[in-house]
Motif scaffolding. Structure first.
Motif, short mmCIF file in Angstrom:
data_model
loop_
_atom_site.label_atom_id
_atom_site.label_comp_id
_atom_site.label_asym_id
_atom_site.label_seq_id
_atom_site.Cartn_x
_atom_site.Cartn_y
_atom_site.Cartn_z
N SER A 1 0.82 -1.21 0.00
CA SER A 1 0.00 0.00 0.00
C SER A 1 0.85 1.26 0.00
O SER A 1 0.43 2.31 -0.48
N ASN A 2 2.06 1.16 0.56
CA ASN A 2 2.95 2.32 0.57
C ASN A 2 3.29 2.78 -0.84
O ASN A 2 3.51 3.97 -1.10
N LEU A 3 3.36 1.81 -1.77
CA LEU A 3 3.71 2.15 -3.15
C LEU A 3 2.62 2.99 -3.83
O LEU A 3 2.88 3.67 -4.81
N GLU A 4 1.40 2.92 -3.27
CA GLU A 4 0.31 3.73 -3.83
C GLU A 4 0.45 5.20 -3.45
O GLU A 4 -0.13 6.06 -4.10
N THR A 5 1.19 5.46 -2.39
CA THR A 5 1.29 6.84 -1.91
C THR A 5 2.56 7.54 -2.38
O THR A 5 2.72 8.74 -2.16
N ILE A 6 3.48 6.79 -3.01
CA ILE A 6 4.71 7.39 -3.51
C ILE A 6 4.45 7.89 -4.93
O ILE A 6 4.19 7.11 -5.84
N GLN A 7 4.51 9.20 -5.11
CA GLN A 7 4.22 9.81 -6.41
C GLN A 7 5.48 9.89 -7.26
O GLN A 7 6.56 10.21 -6.76
N ARG A 8 5.33 9.63 -8.54
CA ARG A 8 6.44 9.73 -9.47
C ARG A 8 6.65 11.18 -9.91
O ARG A 8 5.74 11.98 -9.85
N ALA A 9 7.90 11.47 -10.36
CA ALA A 9 8.26 12.83 -10.77
C ALA A 9 7.88 13.85 -9.70
O ALA A 9 7.14 14.81 -9.96
N PRO A 10 8.37 13.67 -8.47
CA PRO A 10 8.02 14.60 -7.39
C PRO A 10 8.62 15.98 -7.63
O PRO A 10 9.66 16.12 -8.24
N GLY A 11 7.91 16.99 -7.15
CA GLY A 11 8.43 18.35 -7.22
C GLY A 11 8.05 19.12 -8.48
O GLY A 11 8.40 20.28 -8.61
N PHE A 12 7.34 18.45 -9.41
CA PHE A 12 6.94 19.12 -10.64
C PHE A 12 5.42 19.18 -10.75
O PHE A 12 4.72 18.25 -10.31
N PHE A 13 4.91 20.26 -11.35
CA PHE A 13 3.48 20.36 -11.59
C PHE A 13 3.08 19.30 -12.59
O PHE A 13 3.69 19.14 -13.64
N SER B 1 1.41 6.92 -9.35
CA SER B 1 2.06 6.32 -8.20
C SER B 1 3.02 5.23 -8.65
O SER B 1 2.95 4.73 -9.77
N VAL B 2 3.91 4.85 -7.75
CA VAL B 2 4.86 3.77 -8.04
C VAL B 2 4.10 2.46 -8.24
O VAL B 2 4.46 1.65 -9.09
N TYR C 1 9.98 -1.80 -6.28
CA TYR C 1 9.52 -2.01 -4.91
C TYR C 1 10.43 -1.31 -3.90
O TYR C 1 9.96 -0.77 -2.89
N ASN C 2 11.72 -1.30 -4.20
CA ASN C 2 12.68 -0.71 -3.25
C ASN C 2 12.50 0.79 -3.06
O ASN C 2 13.09 1.37 -2.15
N GLU C 3 11.69 1.43 -3.91
CA GLU C 3 11.44 2.85 -3.72
C GLU C 3 10.62 3.12 -2.46
O GLU C 3 10.53 4.26 -2.02
N ARG C 4 10.04 2.07 -1.89
CA ARG C 4 9.34 2.27 -0.61
C ARG C 4 10.31 2.65 0.49
O ARG C 4 9.92 3.22 1.51
N PHE C 5 11.61 2.39 0.27
CA PHE C 5 12.61 2.71 1.28
C PHE C 5 13.14 4.14 1.13
O PHE C 5 13.40 4.81 2.13
N ILE C 6 13.32 4.59 -0.12
CA ILE C 6 13.93 5.91 -0.32
C ILE C 6 13.08 6.83 -1.18
O ILE C 6 13.46 7.97 -1.43
N ASP D 1 23.17 1.07 -4.36
CA ASP D 1 23.75 0.30 -3.26
C ASP D 1 22.90 0.45 -2.00
O ASP D 1 22.67 -0.52 -1.28
N VAL D 2 22.43 1.66 -1.74
CA VAL D 2 21.57 1.90 -0.58
C VAL D 2 20.27 1.10 -0.71
O VAL D 2 19.83 0.44 0.24
N GLU D 3 19.65 1.17 -1.90
CA GLU D 3 18.42 0.42 -2.13
C GLU D 3 18.64 -1.07 -1.91
O GLU D 3 17.81 -1.75 -1.28
N HIS D 4 19.74 -1.59 -2.44
CA HIS D 4 20.02 -3.02 -2.33
C HIS D 4 20.20 -3.43 -0.86
O HIS D 4 19.62 -4.45 -0.42
N LYS D 5 20.96 -2.65 -0.11
CA LYS D 5 21.21 -3.00 1.29
C LYS D 5 19.92 -2.93 2.11
O LYS D 5 19.67 -3.80 2.97
N LEU D 6 19.10 -1.91 1.86
CA LEU D 6 17.85 -1.78 2.60
C LEU D 6 16.90 -2.93 2.27
O LEU D 6 16.22 -3.47 3.16
#
Length: 215
Positions: A11-23, A29-30, A69-74, A94-99
């Motif tokens: 469900s977290n992936l539904e709340t992560i928006q792609r291309a953040p910071g732009f109109f 969502s991811v 899926y790993n975008e739920r971490f960062i 590397d950060v994504e992989h370790k998390l």
């Protein structure tokens, strides 16, 4: 320890928006992106199979469904930032992989760890399925940027994303599925009437001939 944390995290992936910071006129969502990439990869796999390639469908579906899926971490980092330098891109990977591996070890039951370690690893590799994923990911990004351009979004970043996505797709032009997309799908996209249609068609032509000349 059980699968609850993993299933809940979807469900977290539904709340992560792609291309953040732009109109944007339309948010993506991811979670939605992952579904679309899987559908696109499925189509590209069909084209490759019709061209005589052997497709490992299990690998293709696993790679495409889980590739972000790993975008739920960062979160989803802006494309210009993510690709600013090769070193930064490698550090983020590397950060994504370790998390993700920590998540697998701490939350996934032992009998499923090998499967989820594989699924949550980087899927864009040199295999046919990894290449299909690379193309499918950029095709969806191409359509996302095209949708904003089509609606008249004034943000220049979407033109940049369109060009970067198309160049990446063209880099895989030896693949039968990419040839089909460039010859049959892309022209249909550009034939639709929209604001700045001629400008986008010209940008596309400037990218495609360069690819043809390198054959």
């Amino acid at each position: 320890m059980g699968m609850h944390q993993y299933l809940q995290s979807l469900s977290n992936l539904e709340t992560i928006q792609r291309a953040p910071g732009f109109f944007k006129y339309q948010n993506h969502s991811v979670a939605a992106h992952s579904f679309k990439v899987a559908e696109i990869a499925q189509f590209l796999g069909d084209v490759e199979e019709n061209a005589g390639q052997t497709v490992n469908w299990r690998a293709l579906y696993e790679k495409s469904l889980n590739h972000d899926y790993n975008e739920r971490f960062i979160g989803d980092i802006k494309t210009p930032v993510k690709y600013a330098t090769t070193q930064l891109r490698e550090m983020l990977a590397d950060v994504e992989h370790k998390l993700s591996q920590n998540f697998v070890q701490n939350e996934i039951p032992a009998e499923f760890r090998a499967a989820y370690s594989r699924r949550l690893s980087e899927g864009k590799d040199d295999t046919l399925e990894g290449q299909i994923l690379s193309v499918a990911d950029k095709i969806d990004l191409l359509y996302e940027s095209f949708g904003e351009i089509q609606k008249g979004n004034p943000e220049p970043v979407f033109t940049d994303i369109y060009q970067e996505s198309l160049r990446t797709i063209v880099a895989f032009k030896a693949m039968a599925s990419v040839q089909y997309f460039l010859k049959s799908v892309l022209p249909e996209m550009l034939a639709e009437p929209f604001t700045n249609q001629e400008k986008l068609q010209e940008l596309t032509r400037n990218i495609l001939p360069a690819a043809d000349q390198s054959n």
